[in-house]
Design a protein around this motif. Sequence first.
Motif, PDB file in Angstrom:
ATOM      1  N   THR A   1      46.969 -21.448  72.959  1.00  0.00           N
ATOM      2  CA  THR A   1      48.209 -21.794  73.648  1.00  0.00           C
ATOM      3  C   THR A   1      49.397 -21.278  72.849  1.00  0.00           C
ATOM      4  OG1 THR A   1      48.302 -23.950  72.552  1.00  0.00           O
ATOM      5  CG2 THR A   1      47.207 -23.849  74.698  1.00  0.00           C
ATOM      6  N   ALA A   2      50.336 -20.704  73.537  1.00  0.00           N
ATOM      7  CA  ALA A   2      51.514 -20.167  72.871  1.00  0.00           C
ATOM      8  C   ALA A   2      52.626 -20.010  73.892  1.00  0.00           C
ATOM      9  CB  ALA A   2      51.213 -18.815  72.231  1.00  0.00           C
ATOM     10  N   THR A   3      53.850 -20.069  73.416  1.00  0.00           N
ATOM     11  CA  THR A   3      55.006 -19.763  74.261  1.00  0.00           C
ATOM     12  C   THR A   3      55.741 -18.606  73.612  1.00  0.00           C
ATOM     13  OG1 THR A   3      56.386 -21.377  73.073  1.00  0.00           O
ATOM     14  CG2 THR A   3      55.237 -22.148  75.062  1.00  0.00           C
ATOM     15  N   ARG A   4      56.362 -17.806  74.452  1.00  0.00           N
ATOM     16  CA  ARG A   4      57.070 -16.639  73.937  1.00  0.00           C
ATOM     17  C   ARG A   4      58.340 -16.425  74.738  1.00  0.00           C
ATOM     18  NH1 ARG A   4      54.960 -10.372  73.404  1.00  0.00           N
ATOM     19  NH2 ARG A   4      56.297  -9.807  71.653  1.00  0.00           N
ATOM     20  N   ASP A   5      59.432 -16.219  74.031  1.00  0.00           N
ATOM     21  CA  ASP A   5      60.726 -15.997  74.658  1.00  0.00           C
ATOM     22  C   ASP A   5      61.039 -14.502  74.593  1.00  0.00           C
ATOM     23  OD1 ASP A   5      63.261 -16.085  75.665  1.00  0.00           O
ATOM     24  OD2 ASP A   5      64.175 -17.053  73.926  1.00  0.00           O
TER      25      ASP A   5
ATOM     26  N   GLU B   1      55.688 -15.308  68.968  1.00  0.00           N
ATOM     27  CA  GLU B   1      54.956 -16.319  69.708  1.00  0.00           C
ATOM     28  C   GLU B   1      55.047 -17.622  68.941  1.00  0.00           C
ATOM     29  OE1 GLU B   1      50.983 -15.085  70.689  1.00  0.00           O
ATOM     30  OE2 GLU B   1      51.678 -14.249  72.586  1.00  0.00           O
ATOM     31  N   MET B   2      55.225 -18.721  69.679  1.00  0.00           N
ATOM     32  CA  MET B   2      55.425 -20.028  69.069  1.00  0.00           C
ATOM     33  C   MET B   2      54.186 -20.884  69.285  1.00  0.00           C
ATOM     34  SD  MET B   2      58.527 -19.199  68.281  1.00  0.00           S
ATOM     35  CE  MET B   2      59.177 -20.721  67.634  1.00  0.00           C
ATOM     36  N   TYR B   3      53.722 -21.520  68.206  1.00  0.00           N
ATOM     37  CA  TYR B   3      52.547 -22.373  68.263  1.00  0.00           C
ATOM     38  C   TYR B   3      52.881 -23.744  67.686  1.00  0.00           C
ATOM     39  CZ  TYR B   3      49.947 -18.003  68.860  1.00  0.00           C
ATOM     40  OH  TYR B   3      49.493 -16.799  69.316  1.00  0.00           O
TER      41      TYR B   3
ATOM     42  N   LYS C   1      55.001 -26.427  63.290  1.00  0.00           N
ATOM     43  CA  LYS C   1      55.643 -25.432  64.153  1.00  0.00           C
ATOM     44  C   LYS C   1      55.529 -24.056  63.519  1.00  0.00           C
ATOM     45  CE  LYS C   1      59.048 -29.012  64.953  1.00  0.00           C
ATOM     46  NZ  LYS C   1      60.476 -29.333  64.779  1.00  0.00           N
TER      47      LYS C   1
ATOM     48  N   LYS D   1      45.645 -14.229  69.234  1.00  0.00           N
ATOM     49  CA  LYS D   1      45.275 -15.534  69.787  1.00  0.00           C
ATOM     50  C   LYS D   1      43.761 -15.702  69.831  1.00  0.00           C
ATOM     51  CE  LYS D   1      47.880 -15.352  73.563  1.00  0.00           C
ATOM     52  NZ  LYS D   1      48.576 -15.776  74.813  1.00  0.00           N
TER      53      LYS D   1
ATOM     54  N   ASP E   1      62.713 -24.883  65.848  1.00  0.00           N
ATOM     55  CA  ASP E   1      61.312 -25.062  66.230  1.00  0.00           C
ATOM     56  C   ASP E   1      60.372 -24.130  65.467  1.00  0.00           C
ATOM     57  OD1 ASP E   1      62.252 -22.778  67.425  1.00  0.00           O
ATOM     58  OD2 ASP E   1      61.421 -23.179  69.403  1.00  0.00           O
TER      59      ASP E   1
ATOM     60  N   GLU F   1      51.617  -6.133  79.758  1.00  0.00           N
ATOM     61  CA  GLU F   1      51.723  -7.556  80.074  1.00  0.00           C
ATOM     62  C   GLU F   1      50.336  -8.100  80.372  1.00  0.00           C
ATOM     63  OE1 GLU F   1      54.225  -9.462  79.750  1.00  0.00           O
ATOM     64  OE2 GLU F   1      55.821  -7.975  79.462  1.00  0.00           O
TER      65      GLU F   1
END
Length: 293
Positions: free
Chosen positions: A147-151, A156-158, A193, A140, A214, A131
């Motif tokens: 910047t990215a989000t991850r569930d 990873e979502m950009y 997206k 990245k 998305d 982590e």
Amino acid sequence: MIKRFGFLLALLVFSFPLRAQQPMTAEQVIAKIREASNFKVTPRTVDTIKAGDPQTVVTGIATTISPTMEVLRKAVAQHDNLIISHEPTFYNHPDADTLFKNDPVYQEKMAYIEAHHLVIFRFHDGAHGNEPDLVMEGWKHQMGWTTATRDGKGPEMYVAKPITVSALAEQLRRTAGASSVRVVGDPKLVVTKIAYAPGAPGEAPQVAALERDDVEVLVVGEIPEWETISYAWDAEQQGRHKALILMGHYTSEQAGSEEVAGWLRKLVPGMRVDFILAGEPYWMAGHPPEDKR
């Protein structure tokens, strides 16, 4: 008093580098890696020593996506005898030698490893389990997508400025230094997206990503053509706002091995840690390797 204070200060300053450079065996370095990544060894893990004596004193560390023959030669030239590889050494996920015991390619590679007293350790599960995920972090930093989000453990979502699929694929190819990037989808499709799922996670997570509202374009390593590639092909022919970019397995994760090198320099200060670029195995027809130099 001042002289005595100065002497003590100098003693403290010089003692730390000396302590950091104490000889370590491969086994000791690997123990530090596992502890720092909070990695729990399980019977199914591939994160094991693939060749070499764990009691070997480490003269230098080389990280790489794949310990190819050229990578091993470069490591020897740089006096790096502990090779930290993300992918297998011997051509299959568990590095089983069942098919290769009498194979000349396998035998020559193993003989080279033994002759130069190399130790090869695979750091795959631990790199992804850390982590943050060291492979994701490497991507990245390489791409400048900060910047990215991850569930969970998904892609990873950009969100990017509007760009065509063709321009995005060329941007990725150029930044990664790749010769072969394959694309499924309308090259003129404008997207913002983007999802990144490196390596070969399999059809189920890749298709699940493409199903998301998305996600307009999914960047992956590889997949058999009859699986996600065919799915994306049909999606394009149905006029859906979807595309798939295949970077190649090594290219999609290679920056992660450079990230591991930086991570290791902090973990074992005073030890030389080199990142060795393995590159990619492919070259494009009409553009043989000598034209890439």
